[in-house]
Enzyme design. Structure first.
Site, mmCIF file in Angstrom:
data_model
loop_
_atom_site.group_PDB
_atom_site.id
_atom_site.type_symbol
_atom_site.label_atom_id
_atom_site.label_comp_id
_atom_site.label_asym_id
_atom_site.label_seq_id
_atom_site.Cartn_x
_atom_site.Cartn_y
_atom_site.Cartn_z
ATOM 1 N N ALA A 190 0.828 -1.203 0.000
ATOM 2 C CA ALA A 190 0.000 0.000 0.000
ATOM 3 C C ALA A 190 0.864 1.256 0.000
ATOM 4 O O ALA A 190 0.625 2.191 -0.776
ATOM 5 C CB ALA A 190 -0.923 0.001 1.223
ATOM 6 N N GLU A 221 10.416 2.632 6.629
ATOM 7 C CA GLU A 221 10.102 1.198 6.665
ATOM 8 C C GLU A 221 11.026 0.547 7.684
ATOM 9 O O GLU A 221 12.245 0.680 7.601
ATOM 10 C CB GLU A 221 10.319 0.609 5.266
ATOM 11 C CG GLU A 221 10.423 -0.897 5.195
ATOM 12 C CD GLU A 221 9.190 -1.640 5.710
ATOM 13 O OE1 GLU A 221 8.066 -1.214 5.411
ATOM 14 O OE2 GLU A 221 9.387 -2.634 6.455
ATOM 15 N N SER A 252 8.748 -2.970 -0.941
ATOM 16 C CA SER A 252 8.022 -3.564 -2.079
ATOM 17 C C SER A 252 8.380 -5.005 -2.384
ATOM 18 O O SER A 252 8.843 -5.335 -3.474
ATOM 19 C CB SER A 252 8.257 -2.734 -3.344
ATOM 20 O OG SER A 252 7.494 -1.572 -3.274
ATOM 21 N N CYS A 294 3.130 -12.415 -0.226
ATOM 22 C CA CYS A 294 2.370 -13.584 -0.680
ATOM 23 C C CYS A 294 3.267 -14.622 -1.333
ATOM 24 O O CYS A 294 2.870 -15.775 -1.498
ATOM 25 C CB CYS A 294 1.311 -13.166 -1.691
ATOM 26 S SG CYS A 294 0.288 -11.835 -1.093
ATOM 27 N N ASP A 347 -3.229 -3.322 4.716
ATOM 28 C CA ASP A 347 -3.623 -4.319 5.724
ATOM 29 C C ASP A 347 -3.948 -3.720 7.095
ATOM 30 O O ASP A 347 -4.420 -4.442 7.979
ATOM 31 C CB ASP A 347 -2.502 -5.353 5.923
ATOM 32 C CG ASP A 347 -2.297 -6.233 4.699
ATOM 33 O OD1 ASP A 347 -3.039 -6.079 3.714
ATOM 34 O OD2 ASP A 347 -1.376 -7.071 4.740
ATOM 35 N N ASN A 377 -2.646 -2.940 -2.719
ATOM 36 C CA ASN A 377 -2.183 -2.204 -3.900
ATOM 37 C C ASN A 377 -3.251 -1.269 -4.439
ATOM 38 O O ASN A 377 -2.976 -0.127 -4.785
ATOM 39 C CB ASN A 377 -1.782 -3.190 -5.010
ATOM 40 C CG ASN A 377 -0.321 -3.573 -4.915
ATOM 41 O OD1 ASN A 377 0.549 -2.838 -5.373
ATOM 42 N ND2 ASN A 377 -0.038 -4.700 -4.305
ATOM 43 N N TYR A 414 -15.780 -20.887 -24.514
ATOM 44 C CA TYR A 414 -15.785 -22.352 -24.465
ATOM 45 C C TYR A 414 -14.912 -22.942 -25.556
ATOM 46 O O TYR A 414 -15.031 -22.586 -26.720
ATOM 47 C CB TYR A 414 -17.204 -22.898 -24.627
ATOM 48 C CG TYR A 414 -17.202 -24.363 -25.018
ATOM 49 C CD1 TYR A 414 -16.634 -25.309 -24.154
ATOM 50 C CD2 TYR A 414 -17.688 -24.798 -26.239
ATOM 51 C CE1 TYR A 414 -16.567 -26.650 -24.522
ATOM 52 C CE2 TYR A 414 -17.631 -26.136 -26.606
ATOM 53 C CZ TYR A 414 -17.069 -27.059 -25.752
ATOM 54 O OH TYR A 414 -16.993 -28.362 -26.119
ATOM 55 N N ARG A 438 -27.357 -22.810 -13.029
ATOM 56 C CA ARG A 438 -28.580 -23.484 -13.480
ATOM 57 C C ARG A 438 -29.239 -24.234 -12.330
ATOM 58 O O ARG A 438 -30.456 -24.184 -12.155
ATOM 59 C CB ARG A 438 -28.258 -24.465 -14.609
ATOM 60 C CG ARG A 438 -27.873 -23.787 -15.897
ATOM 61 C CD ARG A 438 -27.504 -24.822 -16.964
ATOM 62 N NE ARG A 438 -28.701 -25.493 -17.445
ATOM 63 C CZ ARG A 438 -28.668 -26.592 -18.209
ATOM 64 N NH1 ARG A 438 -27.519 -27.144 -18.528
ATOM 65 N NH2 ARG A 438 -29.798 -27.133 -18.637
#
Lengths: 451, 451
Positions: free
Chosen positions: A14, A35, A41, A45, A286, A308, A429, A445
């Site tokens: 962020a 920081e 950066s 993850c 976060d 982000n 498809y 469906r």
């Protein structure tokens, strides 16, 4: 907007997204980022894949270094600098250089708090022993990888059945370590309904993880200062290494001490432009509270992709522009070896708590045409409002190619589509990609019939 | 709805979807299907993979046989029966048994025309020689596979650079045959813009296909009744086998002779419930005209996924229920070895013809986080209306995991989203699936700037 001084606390997703956006939109601004870790950066993850050895070096996880920010973007990103106090009246922050413990004040015209989240680490007997790891910063990942490389543990215990728990279990499996996973829930992945969570539990067992469900962590046995077992309310699990994936909480104590209003789970409260309730102070990522677009209530999520987006919105506004962040759906995805898991929107427990009346539909289908090589299993669950048929949430568990389909459900949720609307979506498809009815439409469906 | 007699002409996707739906919704109806080929409910889209040998037997492509329809669904599906005349005044059809050439009349209360499409096969010198194949019915696929298996051709020429052309080129490459592909366009895939088509042309060359662009078919050289070369306006290409993929046209001649009004490209005109302009006569699938949801004009598409959806809508209405088919976006996808190609909505040529003012944005990104193993290239193109920013179309060319993202763009098109709306869609993110900004959102961000 002329020359003004932006101070950013926190140099990851962020914070640096915002800083970069301000640099692009407001070339004259002075931008200062503090920081406390040695890195900017990086992809938190990506840590499970670094620990698991799929990614060779920690540098690969870094998208931009402080030097790159300085040289290419004129952003003064100072690592190993911790902001220890915010003085909102005087519009200044007290900074500590973590290498020499010097402290001083820095003034700001605008402040962005992007302090992220911190892993939940319970204080209990033995919890400070060597061999117990959390996963948060790049540093923590480097430490864990080093421990796996050098100590060559044979038995790992992962505590927690959420995303980090699953991804770390996968990492340990890949490293050839015997893995046990302890989770409080009846199934792993409590952001899924139990029926879908059960499919994930099965998938974990299928890849060789031993699951201990419905057990809570009570402490650790240690030997010479090193962890030797994980104690649950049911048993002692021998462990050479322990990884905690017990969730995170917003890292908002600094904001709280400065009197900045907090919301759900002590996340910083912001408006749609990512501004806090204090003049000149913004927050993103976060550490902030979000709006859930389906419940229309405050929600807390710690995810790089949301951070982000919020960073860009904050940066746009900080540079004098206008942008809003609409909110989140709680969309998330993970992978455990060949199994894929994804979810979006609300699940049954949420819906019951919120008083929704809903239909719940699960179908089994294939990821590709049944006759096409590599066609795998996929289960899709849809939750839809009774009478209106409005989609409220979706969950997917399956093999290769299953999970990314959650994005169709997320987009449909943003659009406010009913399950009836979804039946005739003109999705692509061809046999390598899907059966002739895409599984999300097969589910729609069935949901229409249930409605 | 009581006992009534439904006659269906055509026993594949649309016809059998409709018949099955009528059986479910109206247990008393008598359902009679006439299909001129020996097969019902097979996947025509799977034929290239059968010819290429990825699918072992033709039976795998059949989802239900006439016997299964008769025994499980009480649907009387008669194969090798061709309807040769429709008498709408007397509400009857004349049927010919193709094995004994007997003809007779069958009456109907409701008639569904689901005659599909026929491949375009130009009459030109040599075009009836042995070794020249089109691909349409399961039979045609079986013949082609047999020819490849038994004659072991060394050099194949594929004529046509659309989906069938590309898929058959892939099939021939997989079979180890030297492949040339002739296309009239400057690039293959004229349903993409030329810049994206060029990426597909490159991909084809990368997998070993020799491309002849901007060349038109003029005829064939033959030797002893077998094709020996394909003649273009530029050269003679030696060929042991020739595959024509020059597009299809609606198989509507029977309807036309019966005075049923046709529309674009002689496709049968239907209303949103799939009813023709003649009382008691319905139509669905590759033989009908559709509405394009973005151009809001008639559009012709021949695709199994659309045919199935239209079949269900027709079946619902035929059984006395109510359903409408909203229209299509022209979404389509294909694969050439490791390359994936997808498109939805309008492309630049369409937009210019329709008088839209639009922005055009192309980005290059990755299918997974850059550091994650197997991360491949992906190019995303977005077309958006000037000023409003409304999404009008999208195209994707990339490696594994690229193409299915077109479904997010298709869903966004259904929703009428702007590129601004797309930036903050809460799509899923984890390193095995996407960079932190999904490529479709990276494209949307650039499109917003271009707008």
């Amino acid at each position: 907007m002329g020359k003004q001084r932006l101070v950013v606390i926190g140099g990851d997703a962020a914070g640096m997204s915002a800083a970069s956006k301000v640099r692009r939109d407001s070339p004259e601004s002075e931008i200062l980022v503090f920081e406390r870790s040695p890195h900017t950066s990086y992809s938190a993850c990506g840590l499970p894949y670094y620990v698991g050895g799929l990614v060779d070096s920690a540098e690969e996880l870094i998208s931009r270094t402080p030097e790159a920010f300085r040289d290419k973007y004129r952003i003064d990103a100072r690592v190993r600098h911790e902001v220890v106090e915010i003085d909102t009246r005087a519009a200044r922050v007290r900074v500590r250089h973590l290498e020499n413990d010097q402290e001083w004040w820095e003034s700001y015209d605008q402040l962005l708090i992007a302090t992220g989240a911190v892993p939940f680490c319970p204080e209990m007997p033995g919890s400070r022993a060597a061999g117990i790891f959390g996963l948060s910063t790049l540093q923590s990942g480097i430490r864990l990888r080093k421990a796996v490389d050098e100590d060559k543990p044979k038995r790992a215990v992962v505590v927690g059945g959420g995303y980090i728990g699953l991804e770390m279990a996968e990492a340990m499996v890949i490293r050839g370590i015997e893995v046990s996973l302890v989770t409080r829930g009846d199934e792993v992945m409590e952001t899924l309904d139990p029926d879908m969570g059960a499919l994930v539990s099965e998938a974990l067992e299928d890849v060789g993880v031993t699951l201990y469900r419905g057990e809570s962590l009570e402490g650790f046995e240690t030997s010479d200062g090193r962890v030797s077992a994980v104690l649950t309310n049911q048993r002692a699990l021998p462990a050479d290494i322990v990884i905690l994936g017990m969730g995170v909480r917003p890292n908002s104590s600094l904001a709280k001490r400065a009197g900045i209003p907090l919301g759900l789970r002590d996340a910083i409260r912001v408006n749609d432009r990512m501004k806090t309730r204090v003049e000149g102070v913004w927050a993103a990522g976060d550490c902030v509270e979000s709006l859930h677009l389906i419940s229309r209530r405050p929600f807390y999520v710690a995810l790089g992709t949301v951070a982000n987006k919020q960073g860009v919105v904050a940066g746009t506004n900080l540079a004098g522009g206008y942008a809003t962040f609409p909110g989140v759906l709680g969309t998330a995805v993970t992978k455990v070896c060949k199994y894929e898991v994804a979810r979006t929107g609300l699940h049954e427990k949420d819906l019951r708590e919120l008083g929704f009346e809903f239909t719940s539909t699960v179908i089994q289908s294939r990821t590709r045409a049944g006759y096409y090589p590599g066609s795998g299993r996929i289960a899709v669950k849809l939750l839809a409002e009774k009478k209106s048929g409005r989609l409220l949430g979706g969950q997917i568990v399956g093999e290769e190619g299953a999970a990314k389909r959650i994005d169709v459900l997320a987009t449909a949720l943003h659009a406010g589509f009913t399950v009836q609307d979804m039946i005739n979506l003109d999705l692509c498809y061809a046999p390598p990609y899907s059966p002739v009815w895409d599984p999300v439409q097969t589910a729609a469906r069935k949901a229409v019939k249930a409605g």
